[in-house]
Design a protein around this motif. Structure first.
Motif, PDB file in Angstrom:
ATOM      1  N   MET A  81       0.821  -1.217   0.000  1.00 29.06           N
ATOM      2  CA  MET A  81       0.000   0.000   0.000  1.00 29.06           C
ATOM      3  C   MET A  81       0.850   1.261   0.000  1.00 29.06           C
ATOM      4  O   MET A  81       0.619   2.177  -0.770  1.00 29.06           O
ATOM      5  CB  MET A  81      -0.912   0.015   1.225  1.00 29.06           C
ATOM      6  N   LEU A 135      -4.213  -2.319   4.075  1.00 27.79           N
ATOM      7  CA  LEU A 135      -5.201  -2.859   3.136  1.00 27.79           C
ATOM      8  C   LEU A 135      -6.557  -3.053   3.820  1.00 27.79           C
ATOM      9  O   LEU A 135      -7.600  -2.786   3.222  1.00 27.79           O
ATOM     10  CB  LEU A 135      -4.706  -4.176   2.548  1.00 27.79           C
ATOM     11  N   GLU A 137      -9.832  -1.164   2.491  1.00 33.64           N
ATOM     12  CA  GLU A 137     -11.038  -1.922   2.121  1.00 33.64           C
ATOM     13  C   GLU A 137     -12.265  -1.386   2.841  1.00 33.64           C
ATOM     14  O   GLU A 137     -13.376  -1.385   2.282  1.00 33.64           O
ATOM     15  CB  GLU A 137     -10.846  -3.404   2.441  1.00 33.64           C
ATOM     16  N   HIS A 195     -12.978  -4.030  -1.633  1.00 35.62           N
ATOM     17  CA  HIS A 195     -11.932  -4.595  -2.489  1.00 35.62           C
ATOM     18  C   HIS A 195     -12.382  -5.789  -3.326  1.00 35.62           C
ATOM     19  O   HIS A 195     -11.862  -6.001  -4.415  1.00 35.62           O
ATOM     20  CB  HIS A 195     -10.728  -5.022  -1.648  1.00 35.62           C
ATOM     21  N   HIS A 198      -3.819 -10.276  -1.276  1.00 38.79           N
ATOM     22  CA  HIS A 198      -3.062  -9.651  -0.189  1.00 38.79           C
ATOM     23  C   HIS A 198      -1.602 -10.085  -0.231  1.00 38.79           C
ATOM     24  O   HIS A 198      -0.690  -9.263  -0.073  1.00 38.79           O
ATOM     25  CB  HIS A 198      -3.678 -10.028   1.162  1.00 38.79           C
TER      26      HIS A 198
END
Length: 268
Positions: free
Chosen positions: A1, A159, A163, A168, A194
């Motif tokens: 990220m 993440l 989300e 996502h 992921h």
């Protein structure tokens, strides 16, 4: 990220998520307080720079009970040996020294690091416990590997937060299985996405900080092998999304950006 969207966009996520629950924070201390009150799974008792490092006592037992730990021998709330807790603390400080912006993000979103006396090494985070990290350095781990474990779990955490804002995955994504970029086992599609994004983040970290294989190969493997596994996972992720429409536009964008990280260096 962090390497895909940058610190500014990550902090904007936190502003949006905390504003959804009340007044918009206008200063960094306000943002940290709002995040810890509203989003952190285990609220901090104070606004210190470092997370709470937990290695024994009733708090450790409570964290172990609430965390979905892998079922391996010795994973109970056995107090962590001093060397393991020291490695966890040193790795955190090294992360903050290596990258000031990422270190500030980490200090904001991670509230608790817990370490046990289990007889294995690794790390784990969970979307049900945002901001809590289970870190298990091995005795022979180099400092770079402890730091990579934090980068790994911090990527998952960011993440999870992204989300919450965007979404996502589309219905049915968990029914598709592909090969993981990290573990190299067949896993549910969201988990593999992921793992690929974590691998892309680790590769970017290694390149930016000039980390040689001998300093980091124990945890995630040599750089060339990690890049190859991540690229293979990326190809599967894109192919399955085209076949079944599994990703939201936001995650499709993140996957595309990760592809640039994975393929561009090899083409240079």
């Amino acid at each position: 990220m962090y390497s895909l969207v940058g610190a500014r966009e990550i902090m904007q996520n936190l502003v949006v998520l905390t504003s959804a629950e009340g007044a918009t924070p206008h200063t960094f201390p306000e943002l940290r307080r709002a995040y810890r009150a509203l989003l952190l799974a285990t609220p901090r008792r104070e606004l210190g720079e470092d997370p709470s490092f937990v290695g024994d006592g009733d708090e450790l037992a409570e964290l172990v009970r609430g965390f979905d730990l892998p079922q391996r021998q010795g994973d109970g709330a056995t107090p962590a040996p001093a060397w393991r807790l020291e490695k966890a603390v040193s790795g955190w400080r090294h992360l903050r020294q290596q990258d000031e912006a990422l270190g500030t993000i980490a200090a904001t979103v991670v509230g608790t690091v817990f370490v046990t006396g289990a007889d294995w090494a690794g790390s784990m985070s969970d979307h049900k416990h945002i901001g809590t990290v289970w870190l298990m350095p091995g005795r022979s781990w180099h400092m770079a590997e402890v730091t990579e474990a934090y980068v790994h779990e911090l990527t998952h955490t960011l993440l999870f937060l992204d989300e919450r804002r965007y979404g996502h995955f589309l219905p049915g994504s968990a029914n598709v299985r592909v090969r993981s970029a990290i573990r190299q086992d067949d896993r549910e599609y969201p988990g593999v996405v992921h793992s690929m994004l974590v691998a892309a983040e680790l590769l970017d970290w290694r390149v930016r900080h000039h980390i040689p294989d001998e300093a980091c190969r124990r945890l995630h493997g040599p750089t060339a092998a990690l890049r190859m596994r991540a690229a293979e996972a990326h190809e599967q992720i894109v192919a399955e999304d085209r076949r079944h429409n599994l990703l939201t536009p936001r995650m499709r964008e993140l996957v595309e950006r990760a592809g640039h990280t994975l393929y561009a260096p090899a083409q240079a």
